[in-house]
Write an enzyme that holds these catalytic residues in place. Structure first.
Site, PDB file in Angstrom:
ATOM      1  N   TYR A   1     -11.885  12.629  -5.561  1.00 29.06           N
ATOM      2  CA  TYR A   1     -11.042  12.196  -6.678  1.00 29.06           C
ATOM      3  C   TYR A   1     -10.429  13.410  -7.386  1.00 29.06           C
ATOM      4  CZ  TYR A   1      -9.814   9.800 -11.084  1.00 29.06           C
ATOM      5  OH  TYR A   1      -9.157   9.286 -12.176  1.00 29.06           O
TER       6      TYR A   1
ATOM      7  N   LEU B   1       0.445   5.351 -11.155  1.00 28.12           N
ATOM      8  CA  LEU B   1      -0.957   5.190 -11.586  1.00 28.12           C
ATOM      9  C   LEU B   1      -1.879   4.810 -10.435  1.00 28.12           C
ATOM     10  CD1 LEU B   1       0.639   4.963 -14.333  1.00 28.12           C
ATOM     11  CD2 LEU B   1      -1.142   3.401 -15.086  1.00 28.12           C
TER      12      LEU B   1
ATOM     13  N   LYS C   1      -5.946   9.906   0.305  1.00 27.91           N
ATOM     14  CA  LYS C   1      -4.616   9.544   0.837  1.00 27.91           C
ATOM     15  C   LYS C   1      -3.669   9.043  -0.247  1.00 27.91           C
ATOM     16  CE  LYS C   1      -5.843   8.373   5.555  1.00 27.91           C
ATOM     17  NZ  LYS C   1      -6.199   7.237   6.397  1.00 27.91           N
TER      18      LYS C   1
ATOM     19  N   ASP D   1       0.867  -1.169   0.000  1.00 29.74           N
ATOM     20  CA  ASP D   1       0.000   0.000   0.000  1.00 29.74           C
ATOM     21  C   ASP D   1       0.910   1.228   0.000  1.00 29.74           C
ATOM     22  OD1 ASP D   1      -1.689   2.105   0.525  1.00 29.74           O
ATOM     23  OD2 ASP D   1      -2.876   1.013   2.012  1.00 29.74           O
TER      24      ASP D   1
ATOM     25  N   GLY E   1       9.097  10.864  -3.774  1.00 31.19           N
ATOM     26  CA  GLY E   1      10.313  10.713  -2.967  1.00 31.19           C
ATOM     27  C   GLY E   1      11.194   9.586  -3.506  1.00 31.19           C
TER      28      GLY E   1
HETATM   29  P1  NAD Z   1      -7.804   0.757 -11.656  1.00 32.71           P
HETATM   30  O1  NAD Z   1      -8.668   0.921 -10.451  1.00 32.71           O
HETATM   31  O2  NAD Z   1      -8.059  -0.382 -12.568  1.00 32.71           O
HETATM   32  O3  NAD Z   1      -6.279   0.721 -11.247  1.00 32.71           O
HETATM   33  C1  NAD Z   1      -5.750   1.391 -10.121  1.00 32.71           C
HETATM   34  C2  NAD Z   1      -4.757   0.477  -9.448  1.00 32.71           C
HETATM   35  O4  NAD Z   1      -4.186   1.157  -8.316  1.00 32.71           O
HETATM   36  C3  NAD Z   1      -5.394  -0.805  -8.915  1.00 32.71           C
HETATM   37  O5  NAD Z   1      -4.641  -1.934  -9.317  1.00 32.71           O
HETATM   38  C4  NAD Z   1      -5.362  -0.629  -7.390  1.00 32.71           C
HETATM   39  O6  NAD Z   1      -5.333  -1.845  -6.692  1.00 32.71           O
HETATM   40  C5  NAD Z   1      -4.129   0.235  -7.226  1.00 32.71           C
HETATM   41  N1  NAD Z   1      -4.118   1.004  -5.979  1.00 32.71           N
HETATM   42  C6  NAD Z   1      -5.096   1.816  -5.512  1.00 32.71           C
HETATM   43  N2  NAD Z   1      -4.742   2.330  -4.324  1.00 32.71           N
HETATM   44  C7  NAD Z   1      -3.503   1.838  -4.049  1.00 32.71           C
HETATM   45  C8  NAD Z   1      -2.601   2.008  -2.961  1.00 32.71           C
HETATM   46  N3  NAD Z   1      -2.912   2.770  -1.902  1.00 32.71           N
HETATM   47  N4  NAD Z   1      -1.410   1.356  -2.995  1.00 32.71           N
HETATM   48  C9  NAD Z   1      -1.100   0.551  -4.040  1.00 32.71           C
HETATM   49  N5  NAD Z   1      -1.910   0.364  -5.101  1.00 32.71           N
HETATM   50  C10 NAD Z   1      -3.101   1.004  -5.098  1.00 32.71           C
HETATM   51  O7  NAD Z   1      -7.902   2.147 -12.451  1.00 32.71           O
HETATM   52  P2  NAD Z   1      -7.376   2.544 -13.907  1.00 32.71           P
HETATM   53  O8  NAD Z   1      -8.566   2.833 -14.736  1.00 32.71           O
HETATM   54  O9  NAD Z   1      -6.374   1.567 -14.377  1.00 32.71           O
HETATM   55  O10 NAD Z   1      -6.671   3.934 -13.593  1.00 32.71           O
HETATM   56  C11 NAD Z   1      -5.255   4.020 -13.406  1.00 32.71           C
HETATM   57  C12 NAD Z   1      -4.858   5.478 -13.196  1.00 32.71           C
HETATM   58  O11 NAD Z   1      -5.229   6.239 -14.355  1.00 32.71           O
HETATM   59  C13 NAD Z   1      -5.530   6.131 -11.997  1.00 32.71           C
HETATM   60  O12 NAD Z   1      -4.597   6.988 -11.369  1.00 32.71           O
HETATM   61  C14 NAD Z   1      -6.641   6.948 -12.622  1.00 32.71           C
HETATM   62  O13 NAD Z   1      -6.975   8.053 -11.830  1.00 32.71           O
HETATM   63  C15 NAD Z   1      -6.031   7.348 -13.954  1.00 32.71           C
HETATM   64  N6  NAD Z   1      -7.075   7.614 -14.959  1.00 32.71           N
HETATM   65  C16 NAD Z   1      -7.758   6.596 -15.539  1.00 32.71           C
HETATM   66  C17 NAD Z   1      -8.741   6.877 -16.479  1.00 32.71           C
HETATM   67  C18 NAD Z   1      -9.502   5.791 -17.188  1.00 32.71           C
HETATM   68  O14 NAD Z   1     -10.337   6.094 -18.064  1.00 32.71           O
HETATM   69  N7  NAD Z   1      -9.282   4.520 -16.908  1.00 32.71           N
HETATM   70  C19 NAD Z   1      -9.051   8.213 -16.804  1.00 32.71           C
HETATM   71  C20 NAD Z   1      -8.343   9.221 -16.173  1.00 32.71           C
HETATM   72  C21 NAD Z   1      -7.345   8.918 -15.256  1.00 32.71           C
END
Ligand code: NAD
Length: 315
Positions: free
Chosen positions: A145, A73, A91, A56, A102
């Site tokens: 968000y 991501l 968070k 995490d 960092g």
């Molecule tokens: P997703 O939920 O499939 O992937 C996010 C991943 O982050 C997951 O595997 C989750 O387990 C991990 N994660 C969350 N909190 C965590 C933590 N505290 N420590 C470690 N891992 C953690 O979402 P996604 O669609 O793949 O999005 C990925 C990134 O792209 C995100 O930052 C999202 O804001 C950004 N984004 C996505 C889209 C989209 O259309 N999919 C659009 C704009 C921005």
């Protein structure tokens, strides 16, 4: 061979990024707590150049080897997730981004943060260029968000300006493709699941609100180009072709050969009415533009995922 650390690498976009970085001959360290991601997304990766760290990133984390790129991501991304996990979302955008910046600083790595079109909030300028500062409701349910991402962008620029970290900010617009979860609440997987199971397709409002949908392969290509450029200011990466939700529902019905009817439901709070990227900057500084258009991308999603996966019957 570069070593790339991908936070959120077991998620939808992260797992496609890991695939593509490995395909290009890089070593990949995936850091994920599996909160919204899944081992299923990465179980096909069986090469020694890939490592999974189950962590995490809200807690400080360290890696004891050279890292060249940090792709940050990790964050809940679907409204269904961040409305369920409001504090974790804030968070991971704050503490998680601090820890990842960092780490990049300590390793002198290039850092890229996955930001979002949601930093623009209400799109009073349309299409949205990077110079639009946005109009976000900080206290609405989606604020956790949008504001986490706005803070993460501010933090990224502060590490760049004050600490000399080599940073990049990608503003991602709605992206779709294989590995989206059938029940993650976003329009394309929801419509596909409903169409394939013959259930009514639920369009919010009157369906006249627009979105611009980017196929995942295009997005990942743009993301890697930005990471490998020397550019520091935010860059929109998205497909500027804009569709109403009704047009999207009709395209999904057509491609799946479904006989589902379309029904209308109340619009969610603060749901943007229009959304379209201005991608002039991406064209200019990255030489990037999308190549996969909506119907082709929907067909690829259907073909590559398979019906079982899209309706949630696969494990
Ligand atoms: P997703 O939920 O499939 O992937 C996010 C991943 O982050 C997951 O595997 C989750 O387990 C991990 N994660 C969350 N909190 C965590 C933590 N505290 N420590 C470690 N891992 C953690 O979402 P996604 O669609 O793949 O999005 C990925 C990134 O792209 C995100 O930052 C999202 O804001 C950004 N984004 C996505 C889209 C989209 O259309 N999919 C659009 C704009 C921005």
């Amino acid at each position: 061979m570069a070593t790339c650390l991908v936070t959120g690498g077991a998620g939808f976009l992260g797992s496609h990024l890991c695939d593509e970085l490995l395909r290009r001959g890089n070593r990949v360290i995936c850091v994920d707590n599996l909160e919204t991601g899944s081992l299923t997304n990465i179980e096909h990766i069986r090469v020694p150049e890939f490592t999974l760290l189950h962590k995490d990133i809200v807690e400080p984390y360290f890696v004891d080897e050279q890292i060249d790129f940090v792709y940050h991501l990790a964050s809940p991304a679907s409204p269904i997730d961040y409305l369920r996990l409001p504090l974790q979302t804030l968070k991971v955008g704050s503490h998680g981004t601090h820890h990842s910046l960092g780490l990049a600083k300590a390793h002198r790595a290039r850092f890229l943060i996955a930001s979002t079109s949601e930093v623009y909030g209400d799109p009073q300028v349309h299409p949205q260029p990077e110079s639009y500062w946005g109009h976000v409701n900080p206290i609405g349910p989606r604020g956790v968000y949008d504001e986490a991402k706005r803070y993460a962008e501010a933090l990224t620029m502060a590490y760049h300006r004050q600490q000399g970290v080599d940073t990049a900010i990608i503003r991602i617009f709605n992206t779709y493709g294989p590995r989206m979860r059938p029940n993650d609440g976003r329009a394309i997987p929801t419509f596909m699941r409903q169409a394939l199971t013959g259930k009514p397709i639920t369009v919010f409002g009157d369906g006249s609100q627009t979105r611009s949908f980017t196929y995942v392969d295009d997005l990942i290509a743009g993301m890697i180009k930005l990471a490998e450029s020397g550019y520091h200011d935010p860059v929109n990466v998205g497909n500027p072709n804009e569709f109403t939700l009704l047009e999207l529902a009709e395209a999904v019905i057509d491609i799946t050969g479904s006989s589902s009817e379309i029904v209308y439901e109340a619009l969610p709070t603060d749901d943007p009415k229009i959304r379209q990227p201005n991608i002039d900057l991406a064209k200019e500084v990255l030489g990037w533009e999308p190549t996969v258009q909506l119907r082709d991308g929907l067909q690829r999603t259907l073909d590559e995922s398979g019906v079982d996966m899209l309706v949630g019957a696969a494990r």
